[in-house]
Every structure is written in C-alpha cells, then in structure tokens.
Scaffold this active site. Structure first.
Site, PDB file in Angstrom:
ATOM      1  N   CYS A 167       5.859  19.853   1.597  1.00  0.00           N
ATOM      2  CA  CYS A 167       7.043  18.955   1.898  1.00  0.00           C
ATOM      3  C   CYS A 167       8.285  19.927   1.609  1.00  0.00           C
ATOM      4  CB  CYS A 167       7.042  17.605   1.183  1.00  0.00           C
ATOM      5  SG  CYS A 167       5.582  16.735   1.371  1.00  0.00           S
ATOM      6  N   ARG A 200       7.397  25.222   6.528  1.00  0.00           N
ATOM      7  CA  ARG A 200       6.800  24.649   5.432  1.00  0.00           C
ATOM      8  C   ARG A 200       5.509  23.682   6.045  1.00  0.00           C
ATOM      9  NH1 ARG A 200       9.119  25.485   0.180  1.00  0.00           N
ATOM     10  NH2 ARG A 200       7.906  23.680  -0.614  1.00  0.00           N
ATOM     11  N   TRP A 256       4.859  15.870   4.548  1.00  0.00           N
ATOM     12  CA  TRP A 256       3.455  16.217   4.955  1.00  0.00           C
ATOM     13  C   TRP A 256       2.413  15.192   4.273  1.00  0.00           C
ATOM     14  CZ3 TRP A 256      -1.176  18.464   2.756  1.00  0.00           C
ATOM     15  CH2 TRP A 256      -2.112  18.939   3.734  1.00  0.00           C
ATOM     16  N   ASN A 313       8.141  15.757  -3.603  1.00  0.00           N
ATOM     17  CA  ASN A 313       7.256  16.635  -3.300  1.00  0.00           C
ATOM     18  C   ASN A 313       6.214  16.501  -4.290  1.00  0.00           C
ATOM     19  OD1 ASN A 313       8.875  17.435  -1.007  1.00  0.00           O
ATOM     20  ND2 ASN A 313       9.117  19.546  -1.925  1.00  0.00           N
ATOM     21  N   GLY A 314       4.933  16.566  -3.969  1.00  0.00           N
ATOM     22  CA  GLY A 314       3.845  16.589  -4.977  1.00  0.00           C
ATOM     23  C   GLY A 314       2.917  15.143  -4.834  1.00  0.00           C
ATOM     24  N   GLU A 369     -10.023  37.576   8.172  1.00  0.00           N
ATOM     25  CA  GLU A 369      -8.436  37.341   8.348  1.00  0.00           C
ATOM     26  C   GLU A 369      -8.276  37.155   9.769  1.00  0.00           C
ATOM     27  OE1 GLU A 369      -4.365  36.516   7.707  1.00  0.00           O
ATOM     28  OE2 GLU A 369      -6.229  36.255   6.528  1.00  0.00           O
ATOM     29  N   LYS A 371      -6.648  33.695  11.536  1.00  0.00           N
ATOM     30  CA  LYS A 371      -5.561  33.700  12.447  1.00  0.00           C
ATOM     31  C   LYS A 371      -5.676  33.061  13.912  1.00  0.00           C
ATOM     32  CE  LYS A 371      -2.790  35.249   9.712  1.00  0.00           C
ATOM     33  NZ  LYS A 371      -3.454  34.363   8.721  1.00  0.00           N
ATOM     34  N   GLU A 419      -6.197  29.039  13.202  1.00  0.00           N
ATOM     35  CA  GLU A 419      -5.088  28.618  12.735  1.00  0.00           C
ATOM     36  C   GLU A 419      -3.977  28.193  13.915  1.00  0.00           C
ATOM     37  OE1 GLU A 419      -3.395  29.900   8.395  1.00  0.00           O
ATOM     38  OE2 GLU A 419      -3.699  31.591   9.954  1.00  0.00           O
ATOM     39  N   HIS A 474     -29.509  37.654  10.109  1.00  0.00           N
ATOM     40  CA  HIS A 474     -29.798  36.768   9.250  1.00  0.00           C
ATOM     41  C   HIS A 474     -29.158  35.344   9.885  1.00  0.00           C
ATOM     42  CE1 HIS A 474     -31.462  39.654   6.402  1.00  0.00           C
ATOM     43  NE2 HIS A 474     -30.510  40.275   6.637  1.00  0.00           N
ATOM     44  N   LYS A 514       3.159  25.694   5.180  1.00  0.00           N
ATOM     45  CA  LYS A 514       3.224  26.985   4.646  1.00  0.00           C
ATOM     46  C   LYS A 514       2.933  27.092   3.025  1.00  0.00           C
ATOM     47  CE  LYS A 514       4.410  31.329   4.957  1.00  0.00           C
ATOM     48  NZ  LYS A 514       3.601  32.172   5.722  1.00  0.00           N
TER      49      LYS A 514
END
Length: 609
Positions: A2, A27, A75, A99-100, A482, A486, A489, A505, A604
């Site tokens: 947030c 964010r 958020w 926030n939190g 990675e 991407k 995401e 396997h 973010k």
C-alpha cells in the site's frame, strides 16, 4: 504494498495527494482514497475502487478544498477490494490511513463496539480510527492519543492521522512499515516512499522503528517509542521527477529492461580498478568482517531469491565457500541454526521486504561474522540495520515485475563473491579475467536488446499458449526460474522451470506439441548435458526455443528454434540470458493486453508477511 501520502500546507493539498498516489501506483493496489480538512473543520473523504485515475476524476468533478490531508492506495489484506474497505477510515473527527497489519484488531474491535463505535468496513485499520477517537473523547489531544494508541496496537504499521479538532496537523507513526517526512518551506509532507514526494521536495527524513512524528506548517517533531523528542537525520534525495516517468517507452517494465546496460555499469562503477575488485566498496568495516567469513547464507524473496540461487553456484565453485540460499518467508519459522562464521546476506530491491527484514533481525539474535545487504534503496530499513551494504545503483524500478533489480543484484553478488574468492586463493589472473567479463556485461546486453524485434515476433507464438516449460542447468537453472516467473507474473500464462537434468524425473510427461519448452544454453561445461536433455524433448514432439551461445553449435531445424546469444562467461551469462526472457515475457503480455506494470493481485514492495 500500500501507499501513503500526507500533506499539510498553506494551499489546497488534494492535487499534491493525488499526484503522490500516482507516483506510488507501481507498488500495486486495488482501491484509492483521500481525506482533507476543509475550512469549516470538517473531514471530506473520497474513495474509489480501482485506479487513482478514478479518484482524480472524482475530485476534478467535485473538488475538495483543504490545507491538510492524507491519502492512500490499498492492497487488500483484511476485507475484499471494495469502496467500503478503502482508506482513509473515519471515526467522527478522526481519519486514518495505514500500511501493515494490526494483529490484535479483533480484540480491539470487540472492545470498541462495547463502547458504542460502529464499524462500516471489514478492515483491521478501522480499529485505529475508532481507538484514537475514543482516546480523544477521554480528553487527550491528538499527539497524546496517538502515543497511547500505538501502545495498544500489535503488529506492523505505518500510520498517518488527522483530526478535525486539530487542523493543520498530521500525526505519523511507524513500526515495521516504512514512512518518511518530506520537508518543505511552510509546508510538510509524508509518504511511505520518497518517490511520492519528488515533485514537492528533495529533503527527506526517514522515521526509525517505533517513531512517532507530528507535522505542521511550522515544521516537524519526532518522538521515540517512549514519547521523548529525538533528532532524525535529514537526507537530500537524488530522485527527480524524470527518473520515475516512462519517457519514450510504452511501459515502465520496457523502460527498465532497456536501462539495464547503464544500471550494470553504474553498479560496477568505482568498485573495480586494474582488473581487481576494491574491498573498500563494502565500506571501512569490510576487511575485518570478511576475514571472519567461512560460509555464506543468502536470504531473499521472489526475484531476489533467484539472484541468490545463481550466486550459490559462484560462492561454492569459485570462492570455495559453503553457501545456503533460503526463502525469507520460511527462514525464521524453522528456528534455523546459523554458524558463527557466517556472512548473512539479504537481497532486496526495496530494502523494506517484511519477510527479509524479519529474517535479518532473527539472524542477528545469533552470533554472525556479519550481515551484508544488497539493495537498491539507500535509506531503507534493511540498509540501516545491516552491518555493511552494497548498493545496486539500478535507479527507480516502478514495474512490479523486477528486471534491472535482478541483473544488478547479480552484479553485486559477483563482486562480493570475488572478494571472498581472493581471500581463499583465487589467482590474480583469474580475478582479472572475471572482472573484465563483468565490465563487458553491459555491452553484451546492449547486443541482446538489439534483438527486440525478433523477440517480439517470437512472442506471437506464445500468446495463445496456456503453459510453458523453462529449462536450465547449473547457474542457468535459477535463470530459467526467473524467466518462468516473469512470464507468469505479467502474461498470466502458467510457466514452470526445471533443472534440465530433472526432465526424465517427471516433467517430461507434460511435453507434447502444445507445450513450448524454453531452454537457456550458454557455451559452458554443462553444454553437452543440456543438448542431451533437449533431445529428450525433441524426441517427444515438443517445440523447443533455445537461447544459445553463438559458439555452442546449435542450429534451427523443424521443432527447434535457436535464438543466438553473445558469448559470456560463468559470471556474466546469467545476466545476459535473463534479458531475452524478460523481453519475451514483456511482448507476450503486451499482445495479450494485460496490465504489464501492475499485474493483478501483485504488489511491488511486500511490506507485510
């Protein structure tokens, strides 16, 4: 996650608040709102579900006037995304943004309901508004009420509070979530991230853990957790408005991908000389600390964890130092045993990642050789709480999907590894060879970026796929991870990454003509192993896309599409091969029409667990 913005001035603050929120959009958030105190000492609030542009439109159509106010992008944690759950939350004369996470919100909610307070949201934050209001009704002023309130609250928070009974005043409190003051002339500002303030001030004061602050047009005062006045250092921010704009690019992610050559050069600048890494780049304590190191533990989350996984191969192969890499979100919950000769490395773009920060604090309760943070935010909490620091100098990264943060973290980790390798007997000629390679990484990535058009065409083959499999071996396995991250995401295509040797396997069962398989294949000592693994895919009708060193002997043929790559070495290959995977994911997302910079459900800076 947030975002918080606050302002107390001698002018209307609503435009300042909205611009600040727009600079924090990277964010991640699901709703936005603001509250201002108008001339009649009345709190006017506006909230919207969705983007800040909707909030701006609402204020333009029905203006809000007031010289002090607070604003927020939310958020969702407690309560679904909805206007009723958007901040600010109001209780009679008090408005709060937060926030939190308030961990004891249910207990406080029960207590406040018994006192007659009515709750209109599902959030944990609303209890703060009612708690401060209840304390003021007992006769406390706003500052005293805030001091009393934070002693009742458990959890993590950054709070900004206004009261209609005390106009032109904002109270701030910080525990576990970042919060900063922006110092102006006859006006003061607050934000959870200094990027929100670049258009109004460059003078920034970062609150420490447990601080409470009071802002008026005359200035600010900071108090510690015991209510005693304290002095916090003022910093001159180097951010500028242009650095956090898209410029000529369509998206921030695209801009940040193309900024990587410069970001890598900046990360290396001043840290090598005559083919050697300068130990002083880690600060004056480096020599003493590194002399005690016999092993390394890297703790990080997400993309930063992938950088650590690449570096694990380097630390063990070249520095001959045992290295363990762990996810910060898991680390402290298993009561880990840390040897006293351990260099504890945290890696974070923002320096405020809650899980990583708590992992560091847990580790510091044990004996360590020392703690090192690799970070892109010089005034962040992780930087302040670590023994030594190596900044990545990537510049602002606004897209939720990290790009230049990853490659610059690799560069920084390589420098640390070479310092330890030298102490453990790495020949001078070898160090010089690796440093020359690092110095050439920016040029190699420039070459990769010139293939943007070809990668855009390649993306057209992926946009209608539902799944993808990424393969790599050795340090290229985390690079494959990675690349898969991407793609999932920002395009929402399901993607997995495997060490190529693990194909038989289990993952080989997924391979058919509908499963594109992306492989990264530099010309290293594992090349022949990779070629053998890829034959297993080809034999089962899979469509292969191979990013291969031009000297590796790969050639395109039916079912095998080869994308030639510049030649690198063991340290630079992970940086070089990451870039085309970023571009591929970016172009697939653009073709699919997703929100590239702010993908759904993601944020973010993850400043809560």
């Amino acid at each position: 996650m947030c975002g918080i913005v606050g302002a107390v001035a001698q002018r209307d603050v609503a435009p300042i608040l909205i611009e600040g929120l727009q600079r924090l959009e990277y964010r991640g958030y699901d709703s936005a709102g603001l509250a201002v105190l108008n001339g009649t000492r009345h709190i006017e609030r506006r909230r919207v579900l969705g983007k800040v542009v909707g909030l701006r439109k609402s204020v333009e159509e029905n203006p809000l006037h007031g010289a002090s106010g607070i604003a927020h992008t939310r958020w969702a944690t407690h309560g679904a995304p909805a206007e009723r759950n958007a901040h600010p939350h109001v209780s009679n004369d008090v408005a709060v943004v937060h926030n939190g996470i308030i961990e004891n919100h249910e207990e406080l909610r029960t207590e406040l309901k018994a006192k007659g307070f009515e709750f209109t949201s599902d959030t944990d934050t609303e209890v703060v508004a009612h708690l401060v209001q209840a304390l003021m009704q007992e006769g406390l002023n706003l500052r005293a009420a805030m001091l009393a309130a934070v002693k009742r609250i458990s959890g993590a928070y950054a709070l900004a509070v206004i009261s209609a009974t005390e106009p032109n005043r904002i109270l701030l409190a910080r525990r576990g979530s970042p919060l900063a003051i922006g110092v102006g002339i006859g006006e003061m500002f607050a934000a959870s991230d200094a990027t929100a303030l670049v258009s109004v001030t460059s003078r920034i004061v970062y609150l420490d853990e447990g601080d409470l602050a009071e802002m008026t047009t005359d200035g600010y005062v900071v108090f510690d957790r015991d209510g005693q006045p304290v002095i916090r250092k003022e910093h001159l921010s180097t951010l500028n408005a242009g650095a956090v704009d898209k410029g000529e690019y369509r998206h921030f992610m695209q801009k940040e991908i193309f900024e990587q050559p410069l970001a890598l050069a900046n990360t290396l600048q001043g840290r090598t000389a005559d083919g050697r890494v300068l130990e002083a780049c880690l600060g004056p304590r480096a020599a003493e600390l590194l002399a005690r190191v016999e092993r390394v533990r890297i703790v990080a989350c997400g993309t930063s964890a992938h950088a650590g996984m690449v570096a694990r191969y380097w630390f063990e192969q070249f520095a001959k130092v045992p290295c363990v890499v762990e996810l910060a979100s898991e680390f402290r919950y298993r009561d880990p045993v840390i040897e006293a000769d351990t260099l504890f490395i945290t890696v974070s773009q923002s320096g405020e990642t809650a899980d990583t920060l708590e992992a560091l604090r847990h580790a510091k309760t044990q004996s360590l050789a020392g703690s090192l943070v690799i970070c892109n935010a010089p005034e962040s909490t992780l930087v302040r709480e670590s023994d030594i620091t190596l900044m990545t100098h990537a510049g602002p990264e606004r897209s939720v999907a990290s790009t230049k943060a990853f490659t610059t973290q690799l560069m920084a980790l390589a420098l640390v590894m070479l310092l330890l390798a030298r102490r453990n007997g790495l020949p001078e000629a070898e160090e010089r060879r690796y440093v020359r390679g690092l110095e050439g990484a920016a040029r190699a990535i420039d070459d990769v970026l010139k293939e943007d058009g070809a990668l855009q065409e390649l993306a057209e083959r992926f946009m209608h796929r539902d799944h993808a499999l990424f393969l790599g071996r050795g340090p290229m396995y985390p690079v494959a991870m990675e690349g898969a991250l991407k793609l999932k995401e920002i395009s929402y295509i399901h993607a997995e990454a495997y060490a190529a040797g693990e194909l038989k396997h289990g993952p080989l069962a997924l391979v058919d003509e509908n499963m594109p398989v992306i492989a990264v294949a530099p010309n290293g000592h594992l090349l022949e192993k990779v070629k053998s693994n890829l034959q297993e895919v080809k034999a089962r009708g899979g469509e292969l896309y191979v990013f291969a060193d031009r000297q590796a002997g790969f050639a395109s043929e039916p079912g095998v599409n080869v994308i030639p790559m510049p030649h690198g070495d063991e340290l630079t290959d992970p940086m070089i091969y990451t870039v085309p995977l970023q571009l591929l994911a970016y172009h697939v997302a653009v073709l699919k029409g997703t929100d590239v910079d702010q993908p759904r459900n993601l944020a973010k800076s993850v400043t809560v667990e």
